[in-house]
Design a protein around this motif. Sequence first.
Motif, PDB file in Angstrom:
ATOM      1  N   ILE A  25       0.852  -1.168   0.136  1.00 16.39           N
ATOM      2  CA  ILE A  25       0.008   0.067   0.058  1.00 16.39           C
ATOM      3  C   ILE A  25       1.079   1.314  -0.010  1.00 16.39           C
ATOM      4  O   ILE A  25       1.727   1.513   0.801  1.00 16.39           O
ATOM      5  N   GLU A  26       0.727   2.164  -0.954  1.00 18.81           N
ATOM      6  CA  GLU A  26       1.390   3.201  -1.126  1.00 18.81           C
ATOM      7  C   GLU A  26       0.702   4.516  -1.684  1.00 18.81           C
ATOM      8  O   GLU A  26      -0.320   4.261  -2.219  1.00 18.81           O
ATOM      9  N   LEU A  27       1.006   5.612  -1.105  1.00 19.33           N
ATOM     10  CA  LEU A  27       0.392   6.837  -1.612  1.00 19.33           C
ATOM     11  C   LEU A  27       0.697   6.834  -3.144  1.00 19.33           C
ATOM     12  O   LEU A  27       1.838   6.710  -3.545  1.00 19.33           O
ATOM     13  N   GLN A  31      -0.868  12.257  -4.512  1.00 20.80           N
ATOM     14  CA  GLN A  31      -1.353  12.268  -3.223  1.00 20.80           C
ATOM     15  C   GLN A  31       0.051  12.636  -2.469  1.00 20.80           C
ATOM     16  O   GLN A  31       0.110  13.582  -1.501  1.00 20.80           O
ATOM     17  N   LEU A  32       1.278  11.973  -2.743  1.00 19.91           N
ATOM     18  CA  LEU A  32       2.662  12.442  -2.322  1.00 19.91           C
ATOM     19  C   LEU A  32       3.024  13.869  -2.449  1.00 19.91           C
ATOM     20  O   LEU A  32       3.485  14.303  -1.395  1.00 19.91           O
ATOM     21  N   ARG A  34       0.863  16.137  -2.895  1.00 18.79           N
ATOM     22  CA  ARG A  34       0.014  17.112  -2.173  1.00 18.79           C
ATOM     23  C   ARG A  34       0.617  17.406  -0.754  1.00 18.79           C
ATOM     24  O   ARG A  34       0.809  18.307  -0.263  1.00 18.79           O
ATOM     25  N   LEU A  35       1.056  15.954  -0.195  1.00 18.33           N
ATOM     26  CA  LEU A  35       1.394  16.023   1.204  1.00 18.33           C
ATOM     27  C   LEU A  35       2.870  16.707   1.276  1.00 18.33           C
ATOM     28  O   LEU A  35       3.017  17.473   2.268  1.00 18.33           O
ATOM     29  N   GLN A  36       3.435  16.645   0.496  1.00 17.30           N
ATOM     30  CA  GLN A  36       4.709  17.375   0.397  1.00 17.30           C
ATOM     31  C   GLN A  36       4.792  18.776   0.243  1.00 17.30           C
ATOM     32  O   GLN A  36       5.424  19.517   0.754  1.00 17.30           O
ATOM     33  N   MET A  38       2.375  20.412   1.176  1.00 12.69           N
ATOM     34  CA  MET A  38       2.074  21.203   2.340  1.00 12.69           C
ATOM     35  C   MET A  38       2.959  21.459   3.315  1.00 12.69           C
ATOM     36  O   MET A  38       2.883  22.518   4.091  1.00 12.69           O
ATOM     37  N   GLN A  39       4.035  20.886   3.307  1.00 11.17           N
ATOM     38  CA  GLN A  39       5.289  20.998   4.000  1.00 11.17           C
ATOM     39  C   GLN A  39       6.190  22.346   3.723  1.00 11.17           C
ATOM     40  O   GLN A  39       6.919  22.576   4.450  1.00 11.17           O
ATOM     41  N   ALA A  42       5.494  25.732   5.783  1.00 13.45           N
ATOM     42  CA  ALA A  42       5.857  25.218   7.344  1.00 13.45           C
ATOM     43  C   ALA A  42       7.407  25.138   7.369  1.00 13.45           C
ATOM     44  O   ALA A  42       7.641  25.551   8.232  1.00 13.45           O
ATOM     45  N   GLN A  43       8.148  24.403   6.296  1.00  9.52           N
ATOM     46  CA  GLN A  43       9.360  24.059   6.518  1.00  9.52           C
ATOM     47  C   GLN A  43      10.176  25.666   6.799  1.00  9.52           C
ATOM     48  O   GLN A  43      11.010  25.743   7.275  1.00  9.52           O
ATOM     49  N   VAL A  45       8.714  28.265   7.740  1.00  5.73           N
ATOM     50  CA  VAL A  45       8.715  28.974   9.075  1.00  5.73           C
ATOM     51  C   VAL A  45       9.273  28.214  10.118  1.00  5.73           C
ATOM     52  O   VAL A  45       9.782  28.980  11.165  1.00  5.73           O
ATOM     53  N   ALA A  46       9.389  26.811  10.141  1.00  4.89           N
ATOM     54  CA  ALA A  46      10.341  26.251  10.845  1.00  4.89           C
ATOM     55  C   ALA A  46      11.774  26.574  10.850  1.00  4.89           C
ATOM     56  O   ALA A  46      12.224  26.788  11.944  1.00  4.89           O
ATOM     57  N   SER A  49      11.793  29.897  12.636  1.00  6.07           N
ATOM     58  CA  SER A  49      12.004  29.838  14.200  1.00  6.07           C
ATOM     59  C   SER A  49      12.987  29.248  14.757  1.00  6.07           C
ATOM     60  O   SER A  49      13.556  29.515  15.641  1.00  6.07           O
TER      61      SER A  49
END
Lengths: 223, 162
Positions: A25-27, A31-32, A34-36, A38-39, A42-43, A45-46, A49
Amino acid sequence: MRGEFMTQHSEKPLKQMVHDYYQRIELTPEQLQRLQAMQVPAQSVARESFSGRQQFKQYGGWLFGCCALLLLAVQLWWPHIASGPYPKAHEIAAEVAYNHFNRRPLETRGSSFPKLSGYFTQLQFEPVLSSLLGREVFQGARYCSLSSIRAAQFRVEDVNGEEQTWYQVDYQPEVFGPLPDIGRGEAPVIAYGKGLPVKIWVEKGMLFALTQNPDSHRQTAEQ
Amino acid sequence: MIDQAQLNRLHRYAVSLCRHGDDAFDLVQSALASFLEPPVKQFDDPIPYLFTSIRNRYIDIYRRDQKVQSTPLQDEHREAADYDLQVLETVMVNERQVNYLMNMLDDQEREMLFLWAVEGYSTQEVATLMALPKGTVLSKIHRLRQRLHQSKARENNCGVSL
């Protein structure tokens, strides 16, 4: 076909089979992605920070030290900052105003300054007239004190016919702090005690304090 | 940054809960969005946090919609006392049986199996992660083993697929 049958029927430990089942089972690539995606924000910002924390770790000690020094300096200089160049002026005004409102009985009466000053035989100084006194009329005098130093207190009537209190005492800078010396061309300071304006100055080595009519002083200030 | 391998791990865990790929993706996406929200969370390993987040979201969404499967445990706790996940180590199955098993199990059993077989957790760790008493996990193992035996026996007797 036979191979597929063999795979489906060949037995393995349950743990391994379950593991293999889930490994299949893999993305999907979409999908992969989209999830990447999203980061990405945030990266950054991180990173910011993290960088901020690193900078704080690097310079935090210095910053803390500077703040502590600043605090100490403010604490040491606060009386000067808060009270201006004459930090004791308000204390003097408060004591003069208190005695003015108390109106203790005069010990000697008269309108002549030489006669009144002759009364003061137990002072460590010789009472003198000030150049800032104008048309005030003397009424009497009594012993008094200012900041625990023996002083001469005179009651005078100003040009408006109102009673004022005039103090003079030996000027001791270590007790009274810096005060304007009109002999050096400095203007008297007006400080308030109990809502009463008190004019304070140094002249001929003496400290003088004269209560003022609040109304006339207000008018003067407005002008 | 959660890398590709970690994202697939999260997805597989979500599949173990809800079985459906799209629902699992939604769970992962939602948990990841929450994880990435400021303030920035600093973990050496963010996976346990994300597992918990996925699990909580699954319970929130599916329990609310009454979609979560659960089978009554009855009085199996006492019987299961001697069982441990290790008893499953010796069980041999084929691919058809595994596929059958995955369709037959409820969500808690699938999660338990996933955490044990794929993530390598012990019985106690599985119980902690699933917020279940250890006895409940043990009874689930017991029942799982029984079902496996039954389905294997049926396959042998009938000579057909499970």
